[in-house]
Motif scaffolding. Structure first.
Motif, PDB file in Angstrom:
ATOM      1  N   ARG A 128       0.989  16.625  -3.307  1.00 14.47           N
ATOM      2  CA  ARG A 128      -0.012  15.712  -2.744  1.00 14.47           C
ATOM      3  C   ARG A 128      -1.336  16.443  -2.533  1.00 14.47           C
ATOM      4  N   GLU A 129      -1.267  17.668  -2.063  1.00 12.29           N
ATOM      5  CA  GLU A 129      -2.494  18.457  -1.859  1.00 12.29           C
ATOM      6  C   GLU A 129      -3.160  18.762  -3.204  1.00 12.29           C
ATOM      7  N   LEU A 130      -2.376  19.174  -4.200  1.00  9.15           N
ATOM      8  CA  LEU A 130      -2.929  19.503  -5.509  1.00  9.15           C
ATOM      9  C   LEU A 130      -3.551  18.293  -6.194  1.00  9.15           C
ATOM     10  N   SER A 131      -3.024  17.108  -5.918  1.00  7.01           N
ATOM     11  CA  SER A 131      -3.520  15.891  -6.559  1.00  7.01           C
ATOM     12  C   SER A 131      -4.792  15.361  -5.905  1.00  7.01           C
ATOM     13  N   LYS A 156      -4.496  17.226 -14.288  1.00  4.92           N
ATOM     14  CA  LYS A 156      -4.072  15.925 -14.812  1.00  4.92           C
ATOM     15  C   LYS A 156      -3.892  14.889 -13.713  1.00  4.92           C
ATOM     16  N   SER A 157      -3.414  15.294 -12.571  1.00  6.39           N
ATOM     17  CA  SER A 157      -3.135  14.328 -11.506  1.00  6.39           C
ATOM     18  C   SER A 157      -4.410  13.772 -10.895  1.00  6.39           C
ATOM     19  N   GLN A 158      -5.513  14.475 -11.053  1.00  5.88           N
ATOM     20  CA  GLN A 158      -6.766  13.982 -10.489  1.00  5.88           C
ATOM     21  C   GLN A 158      -7.529  13.061 -11.431  1.00  5.88           C
ATOM     22  N   ASP A 159      -6.949  12.768 -12.599  1.00  4.76           N
ATOM     23  CA  ASP A 159      -7.509  11.742 -13.478  1.00  4.76           C
ATOM     24  C   ASP A 159      -7.502  10.406 -12.732  1.00  4.76           C
ATOM     25  N   PRO A 185      -0.951   9.387  -3.425  1.00  4.23           N
ATOM     26  CA  PRO A 185       0.432   9.174  -2.980  1.00  4.23           C
ATOM     27  C   PRO A 185       1.423   9.935  -3.868  1.00  4.23           C
ATOM     28  N   VAL A 186       2.347  10.627  -3.248  1.00  5.56           N
ATOM     29  CA  VAL A 186       3.387  11.369  -3.961  1.00  5.56           C
ATOM     30  C   VAL A 186       4.731  11.003  -3.348  1.00  5.56           C
ATOM     31  N   GLY A 187       5.705  10.728  -4.206  1.00  9.11           N
ATOM     32  CA  GLY A 187       7.044  10.409  -3.735  1.00  9.11           C
ATOM     33  C   GLY A 187       8.085  10.943  -4.695  1.00  9.11           C
ATOM     34  N   PHE A 188       9.317  10.491  -4.530  1.00 12.59           N
ATOM     35  CA  PHE A 188      10.360  10.912  -5.462  1.00 12.59           C
ATOM     36  C   PHE A 188      11.290   9.751  -5.766  1.00 12.59           C
ATOM     37  N   LYS A 189      12.003   9.897  -6.896  1.00 10.52           N
ATOM     38  CA  LYS A 189      12.973   8.897  -7.331  1.00 10.52           C
ATOM     39  C   LYS A 189      14.350   9.529  -7.380  1.00 10.52           C
ATOM     40  N   THR A 239       0.833  -1.199   0.000  1.00  7.49           N
ATOM     41  CA  THR A 239       0.000   0.000   0.000  1.00  7.49           C
ATOM     42  C   THR A 239       0.868   1.250   0.000  1.00  7.49           C
ATOM     43  N   LEU A 240       0.718   2.078  -1.059  1.00 16.86           N
ATOM     44  CA  LEU A 240       1.369   3.383  -1.097  1.00 16.86           C
ATOM     45  C   LEU A 240       0.433   4.387  -0.450  1.00 16.86           C
ATOM     46  N   GLY A 241       0.943   5.124   0.521  1.00 16.36           N
ATOM     47  CA  GLY A 241       0.121   6.136   1.160  1.00 16.36           C
ATOM     48  C   GLY A 241       0.381   6.207   2.641  1.00 16.36           C
ATOM     49  N   GLY A 242       1.045   7.297   3.059  1.00 20.44           N
ATOM     50  CA  GLY A 242       1.324   7.504   4.470  1.00 20.44           C
ATOM     51  C   GLY A 242       0.182   8.208   5.160  1.00 20.44           C
ATOM     52  N   PRO A 243       0.423   8.718   6.361  1.00 20.11           N
ATOM     53  CA  PRO A 243      -0.647   9.336   7.154  1.00 20.11           C
ATOM     54  C   PRO A 243      -1.233  10.603   6.538  1.00 20.11           C
ATOM     55  N   ASP A 244      -0.508  11.266   5.630  1.00 18.55           N
ATOM     56  CA  ASP A 244      -1.005  12.494   5.013  1.00 18.55           C
ATOM     57  C   ASP A 244      -1.651  12.243   3.655  1.00 18.55           C
ATOM     58  N   CYS A 245      -1.795  10.986   3.278  1.00 20.23           N
ATOM     59  CA  CYS A 245      -2.375  10.607   1.985  1.00 20.23           C
ATOM     60  C   CYS A 245      -3.814  10.150   2.197  1.00 20.23           C
ATOM     61  N   SER A 246      -4.738  10.699   1.402  1.00 18.13           N
ATOM     62  CA  SER A 246      -6.152  10.337   1.559  1.00 18.13           C
ATOM     63  C   SER A 246      -6.635   9.368   0.482  1.00 18.13           C
ATOM     64  N   GLN A 247      -5.792   9.074  -0.525  1.00 21.06           N
ATOM     65  CA  GLN A 247      -6.172   8.138  -1.579  1.00 21.06           C
ATOM     66  C   GLN A 247      -5.067   7.089  -1.765  1.00 21.06           C
TER      67      GLN A 247
END
Length: 509
Positions: free
Chosen positions: A278-281, A209-212, A285-289, A121-129
């Motif tokens: 993350r807020e705009l989406s 686009k991110s909310q698609d 879940p938002v991360g980095f590589k 599961t991707l999504g920490g405590p600040d992720c709602s989706q």
């Protein structure tokens, strides 16, 4: 004209007719990409496959058939993609007594296979989706680097197999969207697809686009393993209308991906930007590589997470062994940390700062078989991404012509005639077959080791020969930090880097 001449002409005519008929069949069939681009003569490649290993190995050893993967690994990928059971006769061909040889430890009491492969599961405590992710996914490859048909085949394969496709930093193209497969939208330093006219980040485009619904997560690319520390250039001649539309750049103009981001310049600003994305989406879940450059840099990012009070939902560690269509040789071979070291630094840094439970870690860089997945899980990853193996599943023969636009099988080209060779229907099935079989083998390996879930894997289960007389486990070879150990009392080998790391600057090594 004599009888012999007429007979010879008849034979020649019959031969020419047979060749023409074979060419027509090759052009129309959909099973083999190389025959669609190279009718008749392309059969020589399949003749070599029938004659392996002796004659085929002759070409492989001379690098005529590509260098990134050895024969056994390529065979596993191709056979699984085609739905062929990949067991082999006789014993291993590897020198199991050589220094550096690594192996997984089996249990005398294997456990039953689970009904379904584990998911993450991707999504920490600040992720709602939050998003449920497979153990193996399609790694980042852009439309532009890949043909439209290659993108289509991978996306449909991901849809049918229940795994995700990372878009690559070239933006979300129509070919990523048309089959409805799950997407992880990668955004690089050029902000392609969410870019202002000046080349900066456009929050309004990003939000839209991110909310698609097809976009399940967003990954901010800091660097990649094959060319860490530099950006990229797409020559003006290659910037077609389609690529311009996907990237948000002018048609026919050179497209530059800078070496660094404009929207942040410190670790603190990086973490704040991740939180903003993350807020705009809408809470996805938002991360980095990143390809790890140094331990002190990773620790600086961890300190920023603590100070800002939030964290990315995931971090993908890209090893220096990662592939690319084109990069300077010096960067490919001499810059960037290998995946094993980078992955364990990231894992231990997150454990030592008390952040590991809220952040998922992905691993990318030459992931091909089930044992690669299990090895990376032991080293600290939660899941893996594969690029080259997925390219091979859709027909890549490792001709290493990606940068020339002359891919012989239509995978890495924008030439419509060459791209036509890649049949989406059959190749998408191969992507699904390959991914499913590889994950199944990873799960079967874990069961043979006595575990039913990746969380039960430990460093003791991966061993390495240290000399001709002795092997040691990863628990013995490497230092593994305890939860929050860096916050309480940094161990001696970590202390200097921990004290030097600052959330206010990306430090030099």
């Amino acid at each position: 004209m004599g009888k012999k001449s007429r007979a010879l002409k008849a034979v020649v005519g019959a031969g020419a007719g047979a060749i023409a008929a074979l060419a027509s069949y090759d052009l129309a069939q959909r099973k083999h990409s190389i025959l669609r681009n190279y009718p008749v003569i392309g059969h020589m490649r399949y003749l070599l496959e029938e004659l392996r290993p002796e004659l085929q190995q002759y070409f492989i050893e001379r690098n005529w058939d590509g260098r990134p993967y050895d024969r056994d690994t390529r065979s596993v990928i191709y056979e699984r993609a085609k739905g062929i059971h990949g067991e082999q006769a006789f014993g291993t061909e590897r020198d199991v007594n050589a220094d550096g040889y690594e192996w997984l430890t089996q249990s005398a009491a294997p456990v039953p296979l689970p009904d379904e492969p584990p998911r993450i599961t991707l999504g920490g405590p600040d992720c709602s989706q939050p998003y449920s992710l497979s153990l193996l996914n399609v790694s980042a490859m852009s439309f532009g680097a890949l043909s439209a048909n290659a993108v289509r085949a991978m996306n449909r394969g991901a849809r049918d197999g229940g795994f995700a496709q990372v878009t690559g930093e070239g933006g979300i193209s129509p070919y990523h969207l048309e089959n409805g497969g799950d997407l992880i939208w990668e955004i690089g330093t050029g902000y392609f697809g969410t870019r202002t006219k000046e080349g900066g980040f456009d929050p309004d485009q990003f939000a839209e686009k991110s909310q698609d619904d097809r976009v399940k997560a967003v990954s901010l690319k800091l660097s990649q393993g094959a060319k860490p520390g530099i950006g990229g250039v797409l020559p003006a001649a290659k910037v077609s209308q389609e690529i311009a539309d996907a990237r948000g750049v002018p048609v026919g103009e050179k497209c530059v991906s800078p070496a660094r981001h404009q929207v942040f310049s410190t670790p603190t600003e990086l973490i704040e930007f991740v939180a903003r994305m993350r807020e705009l989406s809408g809470g996805k879940p938002v991360g980095f590589k990143m390809c790890v450059g140094s331990r002190v840099e990773v620790l600086a990012i961890c300190k920023a997470m603590i100070e800002v009070g939030t964290a990315p939902d995931f971090i993908v560690v890209d090893g220096s062994e990662g592939g690319t269509g084109a990069a300077p040789l010096e960067f490919e071979d001499h810059v960037g940390m290998p995946l094993t070291q980078g992955l364990m630094i990231m894992h231990n840094a997150l454990v030592g700062t008390g952040l590991r439970d809220r952040i998922r870690v992905g691993a990318s860089g030459k992931i091909a078989a089930g044992n690669d997945i299990v090895k990376r899980l032991i080293q600290g990853a939660d899941y893996t991404n594969a690029a080259r193996a997925m390219m091979m599943a859709v027909g890549c023969i490792q001709a290493q012509r990606c940068h020339t636009d002359r891919c012989p099988v239509g995978v890495a080209t924008q030439n419509p005639r060459r791209a036509r060779a890649l049949d989406v229907d059959s190749k998408s099935t191969r992507v699904t077959n390959y991914q499913r079989a590889t994950v199944d083998e990873a799960v079967r390996l874990m069961a043979s080791m006595g575990v039913s879930h990746p969380s039960q894997l430990t460093p003791r289960m991966l061993r390495r020969n240290v000399d001709v007389h002795e092997s040691q486990s990863y628990a013995e070879l490497y230092e593994w930090l305890r939860p929050s150990e860096l916050l309480n009392a940094a161990p001696e080998r970590w202390r200097a880097d921990w004290e030097r790391a600052s959330a206010d600057v990306f430090p030099l090594p």
